[in-house]
Design a protein around this motif. Sequence first.
Motif, PDB file in Angstrom:
ATOM      1  N   VAL A 307       0.672 -49.635  14.652  1.00 34.35           N
ATOM      2  CA  VAL A 307       0.075 -48.323  14.419  1.00 34.35           C
ATOM      3  C   VAL A 307       0.405 -47.421  15.611  1.00 34.35           C
ATOM      4  CG1 VAL A 307      -2.145 -48.919  15.476  1.00 34.35           C
ATOM      5  CG2 VAL A 307      -2.045 -47.077  13.782  1.00 34.35           C
ATOM      6  N   THR A 308       0.559 -46.141  15.353  1.00 35.03           N
ATOM      7  CA  THR A 308       0.785 -45.152  16.397  1.00 35.03           C
ATOM      8  C   THR A 308      -0.205 -44.014  16.215  1.00 35.03           C
ATOM      9  OG1 THR A 308       3.140 -45.665  16.565  1.00 35.03           O
ATOM     10  CG2 THR A 308       2.444 -43.520  17.387  1.00 35.03           C
ATOM     11  N   HIS A 309      -0.788 -43.592  17.317  1.00 42.91           N
ATOM     12  CA  HIS A 309      -1.699 -42.438  17.295  1.00 42.91           C
ATOM     13  C   HIS A 309      -0.883 -41.201  17.639  1.00 42.91           C
ATOM     14  CE1 HIS A 309      -5.039 -39.883  17.474  1.00 42.91           C
ATOM     15  NE2 HIS A 309      -5.622 -40.271  18.593  1.00 42.91           N
ATOM     16  N   VAL A 310      -0.671 -40.342  16.640  1.00 43.66           N
ATOM     17  CA  VAL A 310       0.037 -39.082  16.832  1.00 43.66           C
ATOM     18  C   VAL A 310      -1.016 -38.030  17.145  1.00 43.66           C
ATOM     19  CG1 VAL A 310       1.558 -37.368  15.789  1.00 43.66           C
ATOM     20  CG2 VAL A 310       1.865 -39.795  15.250  1.00 43.66           C
ATOM     21  N   TYR A 341      -0.743 -50.692  26.953  1.00 41.59           N
ATOM     22  CA  TYR A 341      -0.417 -51.384  25.708  1.00 41.59           C
ATOM     23  C   TYR A 341       1.024 -51.174  25.226  1.00 41.59           C
ATOM     24  CZ  TYR A 341      -5.365 -52.391  25.152  1.00 41.59           C
ATOM     25  OH  TYR A 341      -6.639 -52.867  25.342  1.00 41.59           O
ATOM     26  N   GLY A 342       1.697 -50.164  25.735  1.00 35.72           N
ATOM     27  CA  GLY A 342       3.025 -49.850  25.225  1.00 35.72           C
ATOM     28  C   GLY A 342       4.067 -50.892  25.585  1.00 35.72           C
ATOM     29  N   THR A 343       5.112 -50.911  24.813  1.00 36.57           N
ATOM     30  CA  THR A 343       6.252 -51.791  25.064  1.00 36.57           C
ATOM     31  C   THR A 343       7.525 -50.947  25.047  1.00 36.57           C
ATOM     32  OG1 THR A 343       6.704 -52.254  22.731  1.00 36.57           O
ATOM     33  CG2 THR A 343       5.037 -53.641  23.817  1.00 36.57           C
ATOM     34  N   SER A 344       8.636 -51.583  25.294  1.00 40.19           N
ATOM     35  CA  SER A 344       9.903 -50.856  25.274  1.00 40.19           C
ATOM     36  C   SER A 344      10.203 -50.301  23.883  1.00 40.19           C
ATOM     37  CB  SER A 344      11.040 -51.768  25.732  1.00 40.19           C
ATOM     38  OG  SER A 344      11.130 -52.907  24.882  1.00 40.19           O
ATOM     39  N   ALA A 345       9.604 -50.913  22.846  1.00 41.79           N
ATOM     40  CA  ALA A 345       9.883 -50.487  21.466  1.00 41.79           C
ATOM     41  C   ALA A 345       8.730 -49.736  20.823  1.00 41.79           C
ATOM     42  CB  ALA A 345      10.235 -51.712  20.620  1.00 41.79           C
ATOM     43  N   TRP A 346       7.597 -49.624  21.538  1.00 43.35           N
ATOM     44  CA  TRP A 346       6.398 -49.031  20.893  1.00 43.35           C
ATOM     45  C   TRP A 346       5.638 -48.164  21.884  1.00 43.35           C
ATOM     46  CZ3 TRP A 346       1.083 -51.460  21.191  1.00 43.35           C
ATOM     47  CH2 TRP A 346       0.142 -50.729  20.433  1.00 43.35           C
ATOM     48  N   THR A 347       5.438 -46.904  21.530  1.00 39.48           N
ATOM     49  CA  THR A 347       4.587 -45.988  22.286  1.00 39.48           C
ATOM     50  C   THR A 347       3.294 -45.803  21.505  1.00 39.48           C
ATOM     51  OG1 THR A 347       6.539 -44.820  23.113  1.00 39.48           O
ATOM     52  CG2 THR A 347       4.423 -43.690  23.319  1.00 39.48           C
ATOM     53  N   PRO A 348       2.184 -46.380  21.987  1.00 39.24           N
ATOM     54  CA  PRO A 348       0.934 -46.334  21.211  1.00 39.24           C
ATOM     55  C   PRO A 348       0.433 -44.920  20.915  1.00 39.24           C
ATOM     56  CG  PRO A 348       0.781 -47.966  22.948  1.00 39.24           C
ATOM     57  CD  PRO A 348       2.047 -47.204  23.192  1.00 39.24           C
ATOM     58  N   VAL A 349       0.555 -43.996  21.889  1.00 40.01           N
ATOM     59  CA  VAL A 349       0.086 -42.622  21.703  1.00 40.01           C
ATOM     60  C   VAL A 349       1.269 -41.674  21.882  1.00 40.01           C
ATOM     61  CG1 VAL A 349      -1.476 -40.786  22.454  1.00 40.01           C
ATOM     62  CG2 VAL A 349      -2.191 -43.187  22.637  1.00 40.01           C
ATOM     63  N   ILE A 350       1.570 -40.924  20.840  1.00 42.31           N
ATOM     64  CA  ILE A 350       2.550 -39.839  20.951  1.00 42.31           C
ATOM     65  C   ILE A 350       1.753 -38.549  21.095  1.00 42.31           C
ATOM     66  CG2 ILE A 350       4.335 -38.537  19.749  1.00 42.31           C
ATOM     67  CD1 ILE A 350       5.191 -41.142  18.401  1.00 42.31           C
ATOM     68  N   LEU A 351       1.746 -38.022  22.304  1.00 42.33           N
ATOM     69  CA  LEU A 351       0.945 -36.835  22.615  1.00 42.33           C
ATOM     70  C   LEU A 351       1.858 -35.644  22.836  1.00 42.33           C
ATOM     71  CD1 LEU A 351      -1.857 -35.573  23.438  1.00 42.33           C
ATOM     72  CD2 LEU A 351      -1.259 -36.190  25.791  1.00 42.33           C
TER      73      LEU A 351
END
Length: 467
Positions: A307-310, A341-351
Amino acid sequence: MASTQAAQVLVASNRGPVSYQVAEDGSLHARRGGGGLVSGLSAIGPDAGALWVCSSLSDGDREAVRRGVGEPGVRMLDIPADVHADAYNGVANSVLWFVHHMLYQTPLEPSFDAEFRAQWESYEAYNRAFASALAEEAADGATAVIQDYHLTLVPGMLRALRPDLRIGHFSHTPWAPPDYFRVLPDDIAAAILHGMLGADRLGFLTHRWADAFRACCEAFVDGGVGGTRIGVHGLGADADFLRQRSHEPDVTERLASLRTEIGASPDGTPRRTIVRVDRTELSKNIVRGLHAYRHLLATRPEWRDRVTHVAFAYPSRQDLAVYRDYTAEVQRVAAQINDDYGTSAWTPVILHVEDDFARSLAAYRLADVALVNPIRDGMNLVAKEVPVVSDEGCALVLSREAGAYEELAEDAITVNPYDITQTAEALHTALSMPPGERAERAKRLAAAATALPPARWFLDQLNELEA
């Protein structure tokens, strides 16, 4: 500059439908705005004799007034910049907004001192300028509809100048209950209530805010609301505009970009999206929303990388330090979640903090879950817009303190905006909702959200006032 023809219908608001910029060569460039009032005025037709009275908000606006440049049907007032700043920031946004949204940290604030009293004099002068312009422009027996907490004194002032007019006022914010409204100095509270009661009819977004105003009048005004009528008009989303605009090329382009930014889960399926779009108003509760998302990732590890929080948090009122600090805190918490929590392939929050309407509509379209968790809100149109625009239908996590709760509660997942653990669990419930149920709920939410589109919202008020 006065208009040449007396107006039959007048609208007064701080911000008008047009603004001006001075180019490097000294030429003036006009930029048209949108929104419910623009739609409403266009709905009454070009032959209705309508006039919009508004304030000059920038150097470009003031220069346009000085040069006699203007748009048909608009009168922009050249209120001195210092008077406007004191009235708008010193009183309207730093006091009245805080009272109606119940935002004060009362052990420390407010303190109504000599500086505030000087600002209040500017607020009176600012309201008086509007009342004088409306009185000057209105035809015999015309109808004037005054907007919001910036202009609470205008109805009473205008009534004294032009008793022949039909006068309405509409509040786009909540109204404070008596126990909080009494934070204001006694004479200021009385001036605001008596100013509002100069209207024939007052409009509010929900029954809750209308009832709070009545209760304030009963507590502080002899005779209560007297002969002033009170109505409720729950402003809805403009479905036709939103659906058309959300499929234009610039939105489609941003949609593709957002999908790339969000990426796919480890199993190759698109990540789920929790979307919020807000101004960084203190009342919008963005920081607690981020903490709730963080709690979701901490307690429901199955959602990590899925899941990603936009989160679009567009800066508001950055000339006030408390708003700058709040925007910085939003950015800090989002960055901390990504670090933890982020990884090289996942940004949890796109702000994103740069205002971009096309990108907001793109986020609406891809939303699986819309998070709307204000501490207190007059309506909150985002709660109504996302279900209308979302491609697959979205679940709505909605604060019970949003005005939209009155209309949307049945099909939303409602939360106490102060309860982070409950909000995190609501996000989990929303993300786990079967697609069919989500789509059906979104369909019902969209129907409720568009029940009173902007043009009809305005015309209903006008008809009630003229009845």
